[in-house]
Design an enzyme around this catalytic site. Sequence first.
Site, mmCIF file in Angstrom:
data_model
loop_
_atom_site.group_PDB
_atom_site.id
_atom_site.type_symbol
_atom_site.label_atom_id
_atom_site.label_comp_id
_atom_site.label_asym_id
_atom_site.label_seq_id
_atom_site.Cartn_x
_atom_site.Cartn_y
_atom_site.Cartn_z
ATOM 1 N N TYR A 1 0.696 -1.102 -0.015
ATOM 2 C CA TYR A 1 0.001 -0.072 -0.021
ATOM 3 C C TYR A 1 0.935 1.161 0.122
ATOM 4 O O TYR A 1 0.214 2.335 -0.022
ATOM 5 C CB TYR A 1 -0.894 -0.050 1.134
ATOM 6 N N PHE B 1 -10.649 -4.270 11.108
ATOM 7 C CA PHE B 1 -11.764 -4.232 10.087
ATOM 8 C C PHE B 1 -11.258 -4.913 8.782
ATOM 9 O O PHE B 1 -10.162 -4.972 8.462
ATOM 10 C CB PHE B 1 -11.975 -2.734 10.195
HETATM 11 C C1 COA Z 1 -3.081 -7.875 -3.377
HETATM 12 C C2 COA Z 1 -3.974 -7.863 -4.540
HETATM 13 C C3 COA Z 1 -5.460 -7.220 -4.215
HETATM 14 C C4 COA Z 1 -3.273 -7.422 -5.522
HETATM 15 O O1 COA Z 1 -4.101 -7.073 -6.721
HETATM 16 P P1 COA Z 1 -3.595 -6.949 -8.296
HETATM 17 O O2 COA Z 1 -4.984 -6.327 -9.101
HETATM 18 O O3 COA Z 1 -2.807 -8.096 -8.814
HETATM 19 O O4 COA Z 1 -2.530 -5.506 -8.450
HETATM 20 P P2 COA Z 1 -2.216 -4.595 -9.561
HETATM 21 O O5 COA Z 1 -2.091 -5.493 -10.789
HETATM 22 O O6 COA Z 1 -3.294 -3.509 -9.353
HETATM 23 O O7 COA Z 1 -0.794 -4.125 -8.765
HETATM 24 C C5 COA Z 1 -0.351 -2.732 -8.551
HETATM 25 C C6 COA Z 1 0.625 -2.668 -7.942
HETATM 26 O O8 COA Z 1 1.001 -3.296 -6.669
HETATM 27 C C7 COA Z 1 2.006 -4.513 -6.741
HETATM 28 N N1 COA Z 1 1.583 -5.651 -5.922
HETATM 29 C C8 COA Z 1 0.092 -6.026 -5.992
HETATM 30 N N2 COA Z 1 0.118 -7.226 -5.185
HETATM 31 C C9 COA Z 1 1.255 -7.084 -4.526
HETATM 32 C C10 COA Z 1 1.592 -7.906 -3.198
HETATM 33 N N3 COA Z 1 1.002 -8.958 -2.663
HETATM 34 N N4 COA Z 1 3.014 -7.571 -2.873
HETATM 35 C C11 COA Z 1 3.628 -6.677 -3.468
HETATM 36 N N5 COA Z 1 3.407 -5.861 -4.461
HETATM 37 C C12 COA Z 1 1.843 -6.128 -4.852
HETATM 38 C C13 COA Z 1 2.046 -4.751 -8.283
HETATM 39 O O9 COA Z 1 3.364 -5.330 -8.395
HETATM 40 C C14 COA Z 1 1.988 -3.444 -8.816
HETATM 41 O O10 COA Z 1 2.906 -2.578 -8.700
HETATM 42 P P3 COA Z 1 3.721 -1.518 -9.781
HETATM 43 O O11 COA Z 1 2.678 -0.367 -9.226
HETATM 44 O O12 COA Z 1 4.905 -1.243 -9.210
HETATM 45 O O13 COA Z 1 3.401 -2.183 -10.897
HETATM 46 C C15 COA Z 1 -4.327 -9.485 -4.966
HETATM 47 O O14 COA Z 1 -3.118 -9.974 -5.140
HETATM 48 C C16 COA Z 1 -5.084 -10.182 -4.000
HETATM 49 O O15 COA Z 1 -6.195 -10.353 -4.127
HETATM 50 N N6 COA Z 1 -4.372 -10.674 -2.884
HETATM 51 C C17 COA Z 1 -5.054 -11.633 -1.793
HETATM 52 C C18 COA Z 1 -5.815 -10.735 -0.839
HETATM 53 C C19 COA Z 1 -4.966 -9.603 -0.263
HETATM 54 O O16 COA Z 1 -3.940 -9.859 0.177
HETATM 55 N N7 COA Z 1 -5.824 -8.466 -0.440
HETATM 56 C C20 COA Z 1 -5.334 -7.452 0.236
HETATM 57 C C21 COA Z 1 -5.882 -6.957 1.698
HETATM 58 S S1 COA Z 1 -5.338 -5.947 2.520
#
Ligand code: COA
Length: 410
Positions: free
Chosen positions: A123, A410
């Site tokens: 984030y 939350f």
């Molecule tokens: C985390 C999650 C929401 C990412 O969604 P996504 O659509 O694949 O993310 P995006 O393609 O929009 O990525 C945006 C950026 O975040 C980075 N990113 C996404 N997931 C990441 C992770 N788990 N760790 C590190 N970086 C991450 C991407 O590399 C990308 O980086 P960039 O801006 O340098 O190119 C998805 O992997 C997921 O659902 N994970 C399991 C549930 C979870 O952890 N949710 C978060 C709850 S707090």
Amino acid sequence: MTFELRPTTDDELPLFIRVMEDPFGFHGGEHTLEDFRGVLELDRTIAAIDTDGAIVGTAGAFTFELTLPGNLTVAAAGVTIVTVHATHRRRGILRSMMRHQLDDIAARGEPVALLTASESLIYGRFGYGLGVLGANYTIATDHATLIRPPTAGGRLRLCTKEEFEEHAPGVYDRRRRQIPGAVNRADTWWTDWLHDREHDRGGASERWHVLHENDAGEVDGMLAYRRTRDTEHGLSRNQFRIDELYGRDDEIEAALWQYTFEHDLIHTVVAKGRPVDEPIRWRLADPRQLTTTDVVDDLWVRIIDVEAAMSARRYGTTDRLVVEAHDEFRPATSGRYAIEGGADHAACTRTDEPADLTMGIVELGCIYLGGVTPTALHRARRIDEITPGAMQRADAFFASTPSPWMTTGF
Ligand SMILES: CC(C)(COP(=O)(O)OP(=O)(O)OC[C@H]1O[C@@H](n2cnc3c(N)ncnc32)[C@H](O)[C@@H]1OP(=O)(O)O)[C@@H](O)C(=O)NCCC(=O)NCCS
């Protein structure tokens, strides 16, 4: 990739929830549709819809009141249920949802967004800074006595779940207003908590509930806990797991703590998600009986409206600092801000004056609740000092006691 972002409808809710299940690793039976319907604010959900109409991403937010240094509050969005289905990950859906959501939060006039992160690398790129740490403790009960007995008076009594339901929300609501980092709890939060579902118990018992009443019979403290049952070579290894422990003041909370370790057949008291400056450490006659088992990143803070956020809190010294903030994700927020304040007043406006300090919006989020010093981030090469001495002034200015505490997940 094209996809639509919009709130989910009530009809679609079962599909929306199903998308969340796999990324978070829970299964349908654990939470019913009614559970989600009870807590989610549907108009604040975001469903990412693929071209074939399928929901492939989810997000949501709670409408919170966040306590700030100075015991004032500010409107804040509590970001939650962020998932992207595995079939669509790393295509920018999260990034789009974050942008969409921050715009919505700004439009609602909430100067701050909050979240707890499943992974701490995600984030920062969206402007969230780690603002509140949380600590887990154990206390070995063998030698756990207090160096000063509590002067709370009144009495403790085991109560029914119904009595707890009647009194606990009021006790919490008074207490959270004194804790930077704490948020209000909606009635729906309590309803959900009171379900006390089997899969939330971590192998321990159902909850027990205790109230503290003052001499006039008014409830001013509460404790909820679970117990485990375990023996080793015939010796008790039972745990007393604290779920909720709040009192109107330190004496009542000390009385509640004393209750936890003055239990026969309890080997260890376990308290998770507590503040890093938990006062019980300093009240134990033998502080080594308390072990800090973990310190974790709890609350991530995103400043959306710098002027509103900075003028909403109070400050540790009377001073005025010009901060230049860089916001890569929302460039319009970047700029120089004069932050002026003290114990009983604050103002923040954009300015053309030269900066005393420069930092990212992430770092401003880190220091906002007083849980991280500007110097700590300066030493990590994340904040620059332009005016000599400004860093030390900033440490005192942004300081706040007690340490911020995320009381409510939350
Ligand atoms: C985390 C999650 C929401 C990412 O969604 P996504 O659509 O694949 O993310 P995006 O393609 O929009 O990525 C945006 C950026 O975040 C980075 N990113 C996404 N997931 C990441 C992770 N788990 N760790 C590190 N970086 C991450 C991407 O590399 C990308 O980086 P960039 O801006 O340098 O190119 C998805 O992997 C997921 O659902 N994970 C399991 C549930 C979870 O952890 N949710 C978060 C709850 S707090």
